[in-house]
Scaffold this motif. Structure first.
Motif, PDB file in Angstrom:
ATOM      1  N   VAL A  56      -6.546   1.741  -0.499  1.00  0.00           N
ATOM      2  CA  VAL A  56      -6.423   3.016   0.197  1.00  0.00           C
ATOM      3  C   VAL A  56      -7.644   3.174   1.088  1.00  0.00           C
ATOM      4  O   VAL A  56      -8.777   2.936   0.657  1.00  0.00           O
ATOM      5  CB  VAL A  56      -6.345   4.192  -0.804  1.00  0.00           C
ATOM      6  N   GLY A  57      -7.444   3.529   2.335  1.00  0.00           N
ATOM      7  CA  GLY A  57      -8.560   3.754   3.241  1.00  0.00           C
ATOM      8  C   GLY A  57      -9.016   2.527   4.004  1.00  0.00           C
ATOM      9  O   GLY A  57     -10.049   2.567   4.691  1.00  0.00           O
ATOM     10  N   ASP A  58      -8.249   1.442   3.930  1.00  0.00           N
ATOM     11  CA  ASP A  58      -8.632   0.231   4.670  1.00  0.00           C
ATOM     12  C   ASP A  58      -8.573   0.452   6.176  1.00  0.00           C
ATOM     13  O   ASP A  58      -9.168  -0.313   6.944  1.00  0.00           O
ATOM     14  CB  ASP A  58      -7.723  -0.930   4.261  1.00  0.00           C
ATOM     15  N   TRP A  59      -7.884   1.497   6.611  1.00  0.00           N
ATOM     16  CA  TRP A  59      -7.792   1.791   8.044  1.00  0.00           C
ATOM     17  C   TRP A  59      -9.170   1.956   8.682  1.00  0.00           C
ATOM     18  O   TRP A  59      -9.356   1.690   9.868  1.00  0.00           O
ATOM     19  CB  TRP A  59      -6.958   3.057   8.285  1.00  0.00           C
TER      20      TRP A  59
ATOM     21  N   PRO B 283       8.486   1.178   6.437  1.00  0.00           N
ATOM     22  CA  PRO B 283       7.859  -0.114   6.163  1.00  0.00           C
ATOM     23  C   PRO B 283       6.365  -0.008   5.848  1.00  0.00           C
ATOM     24  O   PRO B 283       5.660   0.833   6.402  1.00  0.00           O
ATOM     25  CB  PRO B 283       8.084  -0.894   7.462  1.00  0.00           C
ATOM     26  N   LYS B 284       5.914  -0.866   4.955  1.00  0.00           N
ATOM     27  CA  LYS B 284       4.510  -0.999   4.559  1.00  0.00           C
ATOM     28  C   LYS B 284       3.968   0.247   3.870  1.00  0.00           C
ATOM     29  O   LYS B 284       2.799   0.596   3.983  1.00  0.00           O
ATOM     30  CB  LYS B 284       3.628  -1.361   5.759  1.00  0.00           C
ATOM     31  N   SER B 285       4.836   0.889   3.102  1.00  0.00           N
ATOM     32  CA  SER B 285       4.447   2.122   2.406  1.00  0.00           C
ATOM     33  C   SER B 285       4.495   2.002   0.885  1.00  0.00           C
ATOM     34  O   SER B 285       4.356   3.011   0.193  1.00  0.00           O
ATOM     35  CB  SER B 285       5.358   3.277   2.850  1.00  0.00           C
TER      36      SER B 285
ATOM     37  N   TRP C 166      -6.544  10.106   2.611  1.00  0.00           N
ATOM     38  CA  TRP C 166      -6.908   9.128   3.631  1.00  0.00           C
ATOM     39  C   TRP C 166      -7.898   8.084   3.136  1.00  0.00           C
ATOM     40  O   TRP C 166      -8.022   7.022   3.722  1.00  0.00           O
ATOM     41  CB  TRP C 166      -7.522   9.827   4.843  1.00  0.00           C
ATOM     42  N   ASP C 167      -8.631   8.399   2.066  1.00  0.00           N
ATOM     43  CA  ASP C 167      -9.720   7.528   1.659  1.00  0.00           C
ATOM     44  C   ASP C 167      -9.633   7.167   0.186  1.00  0.00           C
ATOM     45  O   ASP C 167      -8.800   7.690  -0.559  1.00  0.00           O
ATOM     46  CB  ASP C 167     -11.072   8.216   1.903  1.00  0.00           C
TER      47      ASP C 167
ATOM     48  N   VAL D 265      -0.496   7.613   7.097  1.00  0.00           N
ATOM     49  CA  VAL D 265      -0.062   6.989   8.346  1.00  0.00           C
ATOM     50  C   VAL D 265      -1.064   5.981   8.891  1.00  0.00           C
ATOM     51  O   VAL D 265      -0.683   4.985   9.522  1.00  0.00           O
ATOM     52  CB  VAL D 265       0.255   8.084   9.396  1.00  0.00           C
ATOM     53  N   LYS D 266      -2.347   6.185   8.644  1.00  0.00           N
ATOM     54  CA  LYS D 266      -3.346   5.259   9.185  1.00  0.00           C
ATOM     55  C   LYS D 266      -3.285   3.906   8.475  1.00  0.00           C
ATOM     56  O   LYS D 266      -3.337   2.854   9.115  1.00  0.00           O
ATOM     57  CB  LYS D 266      -4.743   5.874   9.082  1.00  0.00           C
ATOM     58  N   ASP D 267      -3.174   3.925   7.149  1.00  0.00           N
ATOM     59  CA  ASP D 267      -3.054   2.668   6.415  1.00  0.00           C
ATOM     60  C   ASP D 267      -1.730   1.978   6.721  1.00  0.00           C
ATOM     61  O   ASP D 267      -1.662   0.748   6.787  1.00  0.00           O
ATOM     62  CB  ASP D 267      -3.178   2.906   4.905  1.00  0.00           C
ATOM     63  N   VAL D 268      -0.663   2.752   6.901  1.00  0.00           N
ATOM     64  CA  VAL D 268       0.629   2.168   7.265  1.00  0.00           C
ATOM     65  C   VAL D 268       0.509   1.440   8.594  1.00  0.00           C
ATOM     66  O   VAL D 268       0.974   0.302   8.749  1.00  0.00           O
ATOM     67  CB  VAL D 268       1.729   3.245   7.351  1.00  0.00           C
ATOM     68  N   CYS D 269      -0.105   2.072   9.561  1.00  0.00           N
ATOM     69  CA  CYS D 269      -0.230   1.486  10.898  1.00  0.00           C
ATOM     70  C   CYS D 269      -0.982   0.157  10.844  1.00  0.00           C
ATOM     71  O   CYS D 269      -0.556  -0.834  11.445  1.00  0.00           O
ATOM     72  CB  CYS D 269      -0.943   2.471  11.819  1.00  0.00           C
ATOM     73  N   VAL D 270      -2.095   0.120  10.119  1.00  0.00           N
ATOM     74  CA  VAL D 270      -2.880  -1.114  10.014  1.00  0.00           C
ATOM     75  C   VAL D 270      -2.089  -2.203   9.302  1.00  0.00           C
ATOM     76  O   VAL D 270      -2.044  -3.355   9.755  1.00  0.00           O
ATOM     77  CB  VAL D 270      -4.213  -0.847   9.280  1.00  0.00           C
TER      78      VAL D 270
END
Length: 311
Positions: A254-257, A44-46, A286-287, A124-129
């Protein structure tokens, strides 16, 4: 069907009871794929909705009629959701099917199958957010609590649809088991949408001329999808998805985390990531472009059926 407060557990993984039943999940795991099927696989959210739109526009040669008149869940239904059998029964021609299921649940159904599989991954960081914000507006998902609480559960895989790490490792780690497998990342689509469209069209053996490619690129841009009621989920009643609490098409960046994570939280995710992904050849970005990047590796299926690693 409501069941908004119901959690359906299936082989150790939690699913939203609103759209999933034991019967629908058994239907998915026992599904008979056809060689003309194209299966979109995501956690989800990918980038699920994005790839649904890309396939729709590639296969329609850039003509936005279907994309603007049929909801994405009707033209690319989720295999594990209860309404899928009826949608597929009414469909004609090559089918686009979507799934969030982990590899081990669909592996038996896909064994020796010639169906095309497209796996879309996102860091994974952007997915989590993104998943956290979606929990806040989706009334069929449990209250996420605070972000630190959600992050803790997310890293343990104690969320609906299970572990991101298991999902990504499961599908990409078994890519060689498929005759037609294509891997792409959300970040690659963000950086080079036109190039991504060309790669997908090549994989589908559906070549687009320049004008068709221009149309496809225009209509599956984030801004276009954000205004398209067929994909932005504004058709869904408020009691199911409450758009007063956020937008389904939120930022698409990309990188909103980095706007959400503390330095300590980021370090924690890094630690878990490198532990869980130690045996994986995949590296994620990541960014935003121009910032510190991790090299991106794509797995694409060649004509001979071999898996190619392209840097």
């Amino acid at each position: 069907m409501s069941r908004l407060d119901v959690t359906e557990s299936f082989q150790g993984i939690k699913f939203p009871g609103h759209m999933h039943t034991e019967e629908s999940l058994n239907f998915a795991t026992d599904f008979k794929f056809e060689e003309t099927d194209t299966l979109i696989v995501t956690y989800p959210k990918s980038g699920t909705t994005w790839m649904q739109e890309i396939l729709t526009l590639v296969l329609s040669k850039g003509d936005p009629t279907i994309a603007q008149s049929q909801p994405n869940w009707a033209r690319a239904p989720w295999l594990e959701q209860y309404y899928c059998p009826e949608v597929l029964k009414a469909s004609s021609g090559p089918r686009i099917i979507t799934t969030h299921l982990p590899y081990h649940l669909l592996a038996p159904a896909l064994q020796h199958c010639k169906a095309k599989v497209i796996y879309v991954a996102r860091n994974v960081k952007d997915v989590c957010v993104s998943y956290y914000h979606f929990h806040k507006m989706a009334n069929f998902l449990p209250d996420p609590g605070t972000f630190p609480e959600f992050l803790k559960n997310f890293l343990k895989g104690d969320v609906h649809y299970g572990s991101w790490f298991d999902h990504v490792n499961g599908w990409t780690g078994h890519a060689k088991n498929f005759q037609n497998f294509f891997y792409i990342t959300y970040e690659e689509m963000f950086q080079d949408l036109r190039g991504s469209l060309q790669k997908v069209s090549h994989f589908l053996q559906c070549t687009l001329c320049k004008e068709e490619l221009n149309l496809a690129e225009k209509h599956c841009s984030f801004n276009s999808m954000k205004e398209n009621a067929m994909v932005n989920y504004t058709l869904i009643p408020k009691e199911i998805i409450d758009h007063s609490k956020g937008k389904f098409m939120r930022k698409g960046k990309v990188g909103d985390w980095k706007n959400m994570f503390t330095e300590e939280q980021s370090g924690l995710v890094d630690e878990v990531y490198f532990s869980q992904m130690a045996d994986s050849s995949l590296l994620f970005q990541w960014d935003q472009p121009g910032e510190t990047l991790v090299p991106l590796i794509n797995i694409n299926n060649s004509a001979s059926g071999e898996i190619l690693l392209l840097t």
